[in-house]
Every structure is written in C-alpha cells, then in structure tokens.
Design a protein around this motif. Structure first.
Motif, mmCIF file in Angstrom:
data_model
loop_
_atom_site.group_PDB
_atom_site.id
_atom_site.type_symbol
_atom_site.label_atom_id
_atom_site.label_comp_id
_atom_site.label_asym_id
_atom_site.label_seq_id
_atom_site.Cartn_x
_atom_site.Cartn_y
_atom_site.Cartn_z
ATOM 1 N N MET A 47 46.422 68.798 32.089
ATOM 2 C CA MET A 47 45.657 67.626 32.505
ATOM 3 C C MET A 47 45.181 67.774 33.947
ATOM 4 N N SER A 48 43.999 67.309 34.206
ATOM 5 C CA SER A 48 43.460 67.382 35.556
ATOM 6 C C SER A 48 44.190 66.417 36.477
ATOM 7 N N ALA A 49 44.394 66.830 37.729
ATOM 8 C CA ALA A 49 45.021 65.945 38.704
ATOM 9 C C ALA A 49 44.139 64.751 39.006
ATOM 10 N N THR A 50 42.856 64.858 38.670
ATOM 11 C CA THR A 50 41.929 63.763 38.954
ATOM 12 C C THR A 50 41.668 62.895 37.723
ATOM 13 N N ALA A 51 42.431 63.113 36.641
ATOM 14 C CA ALA A 51 42.289 62.241 35.475
ATOM 15 C C ALA A 51 42.828 60.854 35.815
ATOM 16 N N HIS A 52 42.226 59.835 35.210
ATOM 17 C CA HIS A 52 42.591 58.458 35.532
ATOM 18 C C HIS A 52 42.909 57.670 34.262
ATOM 19 N N ALA A 53 43.753 56.647 34.428
ATOM 20 C CA ALA A 53 44.115 55.771 33.320
ATOM 21 C C ALA A 53 43.223 54.536 33.348
ATOM 22 N N LEU A 54 42.828 54.085 32.166
ATOM 23 C CA LEU A 54 41.949 52.923 32.027
ATOM 24 C C LEU A 54 42.657 51.859 31.213
ATOM 25 N N GLU A 55 42.476 50.606 31.596
ATOM 26 C CA GLU A 55 43.039 49.496 30.832
ATOM 27 C C GLU A 55 42.032 48.354 30.755
ATOM 28 N N LEU A 56 41.923 47.776 29.575
ATOM 29 C CA LEU A 56 41.143 46.553 29.377
ATOM 30 C C LEU A 56 42.112 45.434 29.042
ATOM 31 N N ARG A 57 41.978 44.305 29.738
ATOM 32 C CA ARG A 57 42.841 43.163 29.477
ATOM 33 C C ARG A 57 42.005 41.959 29.050
ATOM 34 N N ASP A 58 42.162 41.587 27.791
ATOM 35 C CA ASP A 58 41.486 40.402 27.239
ATOM 36 C C ASP A 58 39.989 40.394 27.572
ATOM 37 N N LEU A 59 39.361 41.552 27.466
ATOM 38 C CA LEU A 59 37.946 41.672 27.815
ATOM 39 C C LEU A 59 37.097 40.860 26.838
ATOM 40 N N THR A 60 36.265 40.000 27.382
ATOM 41 C CA THR A 60 35.438 39.092 26.578
ATOM 42 C C THR A 60 34.027 39.058 27.151
ATOM 43 N N LYS A 61 33.036 39.090 26.258
ATOM 44 C CA LYS A 61 31.646 38.939 26.681
ATOM 45 C C LYS A 61 30.931 37.995 25.724
ATOM 46 N N ARG A 62 30.392 36.920 26.285
ATOM 47 C CA ARG A 62 29.643 35.941 25.494
ATOM 48 C C ARG A 62 28.196 35.911 25.967
ATOM 49 N N TYR A 63 27.312 35.751 25.014
ATOM 50 C CA TYR A 63 25.902 35.506 25.293
ATOM 51 C C TYR A 63 25.578 34.153 24.671
ATOM 52 N N GLN A 111 26.300 31.091 22.755
ATOM 53 C CA GLN A 111 27.317 30.765 21.760
ATOM 54 C C GLN A 111 27.833 32.005 21.029
ATOM 55 N N PHE A 112 27.190 33.153 21.263
ATOM 56 C CA PHE A 112 27.573 34.374 20.551
ATOM 57 C C PHE A 112 28.603 35.152 21.363
ATOM 58 N N THR A 113 29.689 35.522 20.707
ATOM 59 C CA THR A 113 30.740 36.326 21.347
ATOM 60 C C THR A 113 30.588 37.779 20.907
ATOM 61 N N ALA A 114 30.134 38.626 21.831
ATOM 62 C CA ALA A 114 29.923 40.038 21.524
ATOM 63 C C ALA A 114 31.224 40.828 21.584
ATOM 64 N N VAL A 115 32.108 40.458 22.515
ATOM 65 C CA VAL A 115 33.418 41.092 22.655
ATOM 66 C C VAL A 115 34.439 39.975 22.780
ATOM 67 N N ASP A 116 35.491 40.042 21.947
ATOM 68 C CA ASP A 116 36.412 38.918 21.811
ATOM 69 C C ASP A 116 37.833 39.318 22.207
ATOM 70 N N ALA A 117 38.166 39.143 23.479
ATOM 71 C CA ALA A 117 39.528 39.328 23.997
ATOM 72 C C ALA A 117 40.115 40.679 23.604
ATOM 73 N N VAL A 118 39.415 41.749 23.928
ATOM 74 C CA VAL A 118 39.878 43.103 23.603
ATOM 75 C C VAL A 118 40.806 43.617 24.702
ATOM 76 N N SER A 119 41.985 44.067 24.299
ATOM 77 C CA SER A 119 42.945 44.672 25.221
ATOM 78 C C SER A 119 43.340 46.049 24.690
ATOM 79 N N LEU A 120 43.295 47.051 25.549
ATOM 80 C CA LEU A 120 43.742 48.396 25.175
ATOM 81 C C LEU A 120 43.967 49.222 26.434
ATOM 82 N N SER A 121 44.727 50.303 26.263
ATOM 83 C CA SER A 121 45.014 51.206 27.373
ATOM 84 C C SER A 121 44.649 52.629 26.975
ATOM 85 N N VAL A 122 44.114 53.372 27.932
ATOM 86 C CA VAL A 122 43.775 54.778 27.736
ATOM 87 C C VAL A 122 44.566 55.591 28.746
ATOM 88 N N GLN A 123 45.381 56.517 28.258
ATOM 89 C CA GLN A 123 46.196 57.323 29.152
ATOM 90 C C GLN A 123 45.339 58.322 29.917
#
Length: 365
Positions: free
Chosen positions: A1-17, A19-31
């Motif tokens: 693994m590269s020393a410059t690799a980074h971890a990503l996390e989404l916490r309850d990510l939501t996007k509304r336009y 009345q339309f909800t395009a992304v609904d409380a998405v949570s996940l982690s990327v090592q």
C-alpha cells in the motif's frame, strides 16, 4: 500500500433536489488503498455520491471525511482528488504530454519537475511512446489511459472514476479492466469507481456498494455479495438468479423445508435469514449451481421439467427449463462436453444441494 493512500468515510450523506431525494442517508467507509465501486442502475444515486465526494455537489446533510477529518466544506480544488470521466475530457489541441502536464502547470510546478512527473505517469500507463501525439491520433483505450495518467500525475489523495470504461467496446473494456486493476495495485492509492456494469464491479473491486433509489442496499466484498445477497434486488442486479417461492413447512437449526406446489425444497439458512414455519420464503438460486441429473442420479433438491428455450454462449449453454411447481428455471452448463445436446421440448431433471440457494428478502416492490 502507498504511504499516501487515504481512508474515506461517508456519514449519513444525503442530497435532496426539492422534494426529490437523490441520496438518502448513505454511510460507508473505504479503507486506505482499497478499490470501492459504487454500483447501481440509472438514478440510483451513485454519480451524485461521487460528485459529492469530489466537492462538485454540496450535500443537503451528512459529512465526507478523509482520514477522519471533515472535508465537506472544502471546494474541489482544495480536496486534491484526481478524477477520470466517462468521456476522457482531454484537450484536443494539446499533445498527450501537455494534457498530462496540465494539472502540474495549474499547481505551479517548474518545467523540470513537470517533465519528470509526466514521464513517470506516462510510463505507468505504458504510453511514453505517445507523448507527442494528439488525442485524436489515439484509440479510445489509449485516450482513457492518458486520462488516468493526468489524474494520477499530481499524486492525488484519492482517484475518482466516473464510469471510465463505459465508452469502450466489450473486448477493449475487458482489457482495460485488467490494466486498471493492475494500475491500482502498482500505485496503491484509494480508488472510488462508479459503474452500472456488474462484471466490472466484480472483477475490479475490493468492496462494492450496491445502491438503489438513493439508498445503500448492501456493502461488501464482491464474493460475499454474490454468494450471500440479502435481498432480491442485490441477487438480481449482481449477476443472474432464479427466484423460488414457497411456504416454510419447517424451520430448524439445520435450515428449512419449503413447499412450492407438490415440490419440497431443502434449504440451509443462517439464523438471521431463517423465516419461521408458516411464513413465505424466497430463495435465490444461481443458474450455475444447478446440475442436470443423469438417470438414477439424486440430489437434495430435484425437479423435473422440459427445455422451453436455450442459447449457445460460446463457453456454455443457457437453458430455460419450464417446471410445474417452480416456473421457469434458468440453468447454465459448460458447452465443452455438455451432458446433453440441448433441444426445445427435451425432458430434463434438475438437482441442487441444500446450500446452493440462499434465502433473500423480497424487496421487489
């Protein structure tokens, strides 16, 4: 693994336009150093999530974190992420080397530093011989490799891929999948990929996030998702599956006995997915896990039928077998030394083991 690799996390990510909800409380982690694919049909929210990670879309709620730090308020240019688009987005008036050097020019690197990094990036994607060509002089696959080199040349914190292979033909797409996987291993960066192609997701990824209607349906390693889908949607979207319906007659530590018409099915099931006696059951059974039984041969589950249709796929046959109790069942078998010569109307006996299928939740509605 590269020393410059980074971890990503989404916490309850939501996007509304509105009345339309395009992304609904998405949570996940990327090592760190992992390859995550966001997979789903059109309108599932996968591209909106990628654009939110990149900073081009502001979330309505939730957070984007890099190595535990909240980067949600940062504009795209301060996130330092590389991005590869479906249409390559190369500058037609620039050479390959100039295209790759562009992010370095924007960052104010010296000519000597730019030249060294461009050579290294082109060597990484095996295009050093094409440095002086224009994009119009390259094939689609070569243009995509230029786009990858440009996205990696400034050592980005993450590499974001928005359906990068979808514009290529099937054979070239398969070749680029292998190259992209090898590239990921070489650079050791964290990759986040968007696709609607199930084969691409299975072959490239350490983790796959399956999305539908803006929601995260299931997250896991490709093999785990394929072998143990939790819902009908996951089983149907990631590969192909038969869905067998019936009523649970017995539910015990060993699994289930499911009745479908006059056919009794024996099914292993973990406790968490084991429906109680008297309740309906839905089983997902992959076509490649079904055998054609010879005369006198038995299996834990058996059903008779006749071939309603069949197709030759090169490496195998796809049979559509019509049964009295279970409806149409799709079966795949290798074409090399196939046990039968498929023909419409041919009577066959199908068999499978108690652990071949998996109970799934019916989320079809």
């Amino acid at each position: 693994m590269s020393a410059t690799a980074h971890a990503l996390e989404l916490r309850d990510l939501t996007k509304r336009y509105g009345q339309f909800t395009a992304v609904d409380a998405v949570s996940l982690s990327v090592q760190r150093g992992a390859f995550l694919t966001l997979l789903g049909p059109s309108g599932s929210g996968k591209t909106t999530i990628l654009m939110t990670i990149a900073g081009f879309v502001a979330p309505s709620a939730g957070m984007v974190l890099l190595d535990g730090s909240d980067i949600t308020p940062l504009p795209p240019e301060r996130r330092d992420f590389g991005m590869v688009f479906q249409g390559y987005a190369l500058f037609p008036h620039m050479t390959v080397a100039e295209n790759v050097a562009f992010p370095l020019r924007v960052r104010g690197l010296s000519r000597a530093d730019r030249d060294a990094k461009v050579r290294a990036a082109l060597d990484l994607v095996q295009l050093d011989r094409f440095a002086d060509r224009r994009p119009s002089q390259l094939s689609g696959g070569q243009q995509q490799r230029v786009a990858l080199a440009r996205a990696l040349v400034f050592d980005p914190a993450l590499l974001l891929l928005d359906e990068p292979l979808s514009a290529l033909d099937k054979k070239l797409r398969a070749e680029l999948q292998e190259e992209l996987k090898a590239l990921h291993r070489r650079v050791g960066r964290t990759f986040v990929n968007v696709t609607h192609d199930q084969d691409e997701a299975l072959s490239l990824s350490d983790q796959v996030a399956i999305l539908n209607h803006g929601r995260l349906i299931q997250l896991g390693a490709p093999e785990a998702l394929y072998e143990q889908p939790r819902t009908r949607f996951v089983a149907d979207f990631l590969g192909k599956s038969n869905f067998l319906q019936g009523l649970v007659q017995e539910s015990h530590l060993g699994g289930l006995r499911v009745q479908s018409g006059a056919t009794t099915l024996v099914q292993q099931a973990p406790r968490a997915l084991r429906p109680v006696a008297g309740s309906p059951a839905l089983l997902s059974l992959r076509p490649e896990k079904i055998a054609l039984l010879a005369a006198g041969e038995t299996a834990e589950n058996m059903v008779e039928g006749h071939i309603a249709a069949w197709s030759y796929l090169g490496a195998g046959f796809l049979l559509v077998v019509r049964t009295a109790d279970l409806g149409e069942i799709r079966v795949t078998l290798p074409s090399w030394r196939a046990p039968i010569a498929p023909a419409e109307g041919l009577a066959v006996r199908l068999g499978w083991s108690a652990d071949a299928a998996v109970p799934v939740l019916d989320d079809a509605a």
